[in-house]
Design a protein around this motif. Structure first.
Motif, short mmCIF file in Angstrom:
data_model
loop_
_atom_site.label_atom_id
_atom_site.label_comp_id
_atom_site.label_asym_id
_atom_site.label_seq_id
_atom_site.Cartn_x
_atom_site.Cartn_y
_atom_site.Cartn_z
N PRO A 1 -97.39 -42.58 -15.65
CA PRO A 1 -97.97 -43.91 -15.87
C PRO A 1 -99.49 -43.86 -16.04
N LEU A 2 -99.96 -44.53 -17.08
CA LEU A 2 -101.37 -44.66 -17.43
C LEU A 2 -102.01 -43.33 -17.83
N LEU A 3 -101.89 -42.31 -16.97
CA LEU A 3 -102.57 -41.05 -17.25
C LEU A 3 -102.01 -40.37 -18.50
N GLY A 4 -100.70 -40.46 -18.72
CA GLY A 4 -100.12 -39.86 -19.91
C GLY A 4 -100.72 -40.42 -21.18
N LEU A 5 -100.88 -41.75 -21.22
CA LEU A 5 -101.50 -42.39 -22.39
C LEU A 5 -102.98 -42.01 -22.49
N ALA A 6 -103.65 -41.88 -21.34
CA ALA A 6 -105.06 -41.49 -21.36
C ALA A 6 -105.22 -40.08 -21.93
N TRP A 7 -104.36 -39.15 -21.49
CA TRP A 7 -104.42 -37.78 -22.02
C TRP A 7 -104.16 -37.77 -23.52
N TRP A 8 -103.21 -38.58 -23.96
CA TRP A 8 -102.94 -38.68 -25.40
C TRP A 8 -104.16 -39.21 -26.14
N ALA A 9 -104.80 -40.26 -25.61
CA ALA A 9 -105.96 -40.86 -26.26
C ALA A 9 -107.13 -39.88 -26.34
N LEU A 10 -107.20 -38.96 -25.36
CA LEU A 10 -108.29 -37.99 -25.33
C LEU A 10 -107.94 -36.70 -26.07
N ASP A 11 -106.83 -36.71 -26.80
CA ASP A 11 -106.42 -35.56 -27.63
C ASP A 11 -106.06 -34.33 -26.81
N PHE A 12 -105.56 -34.55 -25.58
CA PHE A 12 -105.02 -33.40 -24.83
C PHE A 12 -103.75 -32.94 -25.54
N PRO A 13 -103.61 -31.65 -25.81
CA PRO A 13 -102.39 -31.17 -26.49
C PRO A 13 -101.19 -31.15 -25.55
N PHE A 14 -100.07 -31.66 -26.03
CA PHE A 14 -98.82 -31.62 -25.26
C PHE A 14 -97.94 -30.52 -25.83
N MET A 15 -97.41 -29.67 -24.93
CA MET A 15 -96.65 -28.50 -25.34
C MET A 15 -95.22 -28.58 -24.81
N GLY A 16 -94.30 -27.94 -25.52
CA GLY A 16 -92.91 -27.92 -25.09
C GLY A 16 -92.68 -27.04 -23.88
N ARG A 17 -93.43 -25.92 -23.78
CA ARG A 17 -93.26 -24.96 -22.70
C ARG A 17 -91.78 -24.54 -22.56
N TYR A 18 -91.24 -24.01 -23.64
CA TYR A 18 -89.83 -23.63 -23.64
C TYR A 18 -89.60 -22.35 -22.86
N THR A 19 -88.43 -22.25 -22.24
CA THR A 19 -88.08 -21.04 -21.48
C THR A 19 -87.67 -19.93 -22.44
N LYS A 20 -87.66 -18.70 -21.93
CA LYS A 20 -87.23 -17.56 -22.75
C LYS A 20 -85.79 -17.74 -23.21
N LYS A 21 -84.95 -18.32 -22.34
CA LYS A 21 -83.55 -18.53 -22.70
C LYS A 21 -83.43 -19.54 -23.84
N GLN A 22 -84.23 -20.62 -23.79
CA GLN A 22 -84.20 -21.62 -24.87
C GLN A 22 -84.67 -21.01 -26.19
N ILE A 23 -85.73 -20.20 -26.12
CA ILE A 23 -86.26 -19.59 -27.34
C ILE A 23 -85.28 -18.57 -27.90
N ALA A 24 -84.58 -17.85 -27.02
CA ALA A 24 -83.60 -16.87 -27.48
C ALA A 24 -82.48 -17.55 -28.28
N LYS A 25 -82.09 -18.75 -27.83
CA LYS A 25 -81.05 -19.49 -28.53
C LYS A 25 -81.58 -20.13 -29.81
N ARG A 26 -82.83 -20.60 -29.74
CA ARG A 26 -83.42 -21.29 -30.90
C ARG A 26 -84.83 -20.73 -31.13
N PRO A 27 -84.98 -19.63 -31.84
CA PRO A 27 -86.29 -18.97 -32.02
C PRO A 27 -87.35 -19.88 -32.62
N GLU A 28 -86.94 -20.89 -33.39
CA GLU A 28 -87.94 -21.77 -34.01
C GLU A 28 -88.73 -22.57 -32.99
N LEU A 29 -88.20 -22.69 -31.76
CA LEU A 29 -88.92 -23.43 -30.72
C LEU A 29 -90.25 -22.77 -30.38
#
Length: 298
Positions: free
Chosen positions: A122-150
């Motif tokens: 709440p509130l902070l998420g929108l503030a980080w977005w407004a300030l151009d903080f990059p949001f990342m998926g942070r995918y696990t090794k298992k997820q990337i192994a199944k879907r390398p494009e991640l």
């Protein structure tokens, strides 16, 4: 008394957050509607000014409601117009407050790479977005192994963020260990460092590749808690006697500014060797800050 103190401080933080985030979102909306790039860049100073004011209020709360001593070494020659990559060890959520208190209005606003789920805070998420903080998926090794494009999605998000940062003074923050230190994680990694987890070089390499000559220095920050690793509640309850910080400003080796970290094995080995050297020194600095080794050298 401890619980009452924590509730009071959290209420003050919530009030300050609301008072700062609402105008910040308004400025961000106006910025998005502005037709000219120069005007949008001018709006950035208002956005970062509001963020610095919010951080400054949090620093006032620190000074007013706690007796925590903050001891900083090596913080000379910092510039508000700089372009920095800030690297730090990570032990506690308190680390973020420490970094903000040390660097607020001394270097450009710290921008963190955040987990995508944090957008919904709440509130902070929108503030980080407004300030151009990059949001990342942070995918696990298992997820990337199944879907390398991640794996490519986070790389592309890093490049997009760095393209925005080229035009403004910036401080890109990276907790290189990728997670907070615990004795259990340390043991599972068989970490060669006494006080640190192993550094993860990939994210740093992607930032240096994307920014190129746009960064002029690395700020290598070591944070130590002589009284033991604290929780955020410990700080709010005035249970953290001392925080020690060592800052080392380092040149970025030119040979590491361009290279294919993913596919060039020799380049990756050189990059990891450089990062491991930083971590060797950081482990020594940690020991000194904790009173376990020799005094800090320049």
């Amino acid at each position: 008394m401890r619980q009452l103190r924590i509730v009071l401080i959290l209420l003050l933080v919530a009030a300050s957050t609301t008072l700062h985030v609402l105008p910040l979102l308004l400025v961000a909306l106006v910025k998005a509607l502005l037709p000219f790039e120069r005007l949008r860049l001018a709006a950035n100073s208002l956005l970062t000014g509001l963020a610095a004011s919010w951080i400054g209020f949090n620093g006032w709360l620190w000074d007013t409601f706690t007796q925590t001593r903050l001891i900083v070494h090596g913080d000379a020659d910092l510039r508000m117009d700089g372009h920095y990559l800030v690297l730090a060890n990570h032990q506690s959520w308190v680390d973020i407050l420490v970094l903000q208190k040390v660097f607020n209005r001394r270097i450009p606003l710290l921008r963190f790479f955040l987990k995508r789920q944090l957008f919904w805070v709440p509130l902070l998420g929108l503030a980080w977005w407004a300030l151009d903080f990059p949001f990342m998926g942070r995918y696990t090794k298992k997820q990337i192994a199944k879907r390398p494009e991640l794996a490519g999605r986070d790389i592309e998000a890093t490049r997009r963020a760095c393209e925005k940062f080229r035009a403004i003074p910036v401080s890109i923050m990276n907790f290189v260990e990728g997670t907070r230190f615990t004795p259990g994680k340390h043991a599972r990694q068989s970490s060669p460092y006494r006080h640190l987890l192993k550094p993860k070089s990939g994210g740093v390499a992607f930032v240096l590749d994307a920014m190129g000559q746009g960064l002029h220095a690395v700020l290598d920050v070591t944070i130590a808690y002589p009284g033991g690793r604290p929780s955020l509640a410990d700080l709010l309850a005035d249970g953290v006697p001392e925080v020690c910080v060592q800052i080392r400003q380092r040149e970025i080796p030119t040979e590491l500014l361009c290279g294919d970290y993913q596919n060039d094995r020799a380049f990756r080995a050189r990059f990891q060797q450089w990062m491991n050297g930083l971590w060797d020194q950081k482990d020594t600095d940690m020991a000194a800050l904790l009173g376990e080794g020799e005094r800090l050298s320049a």
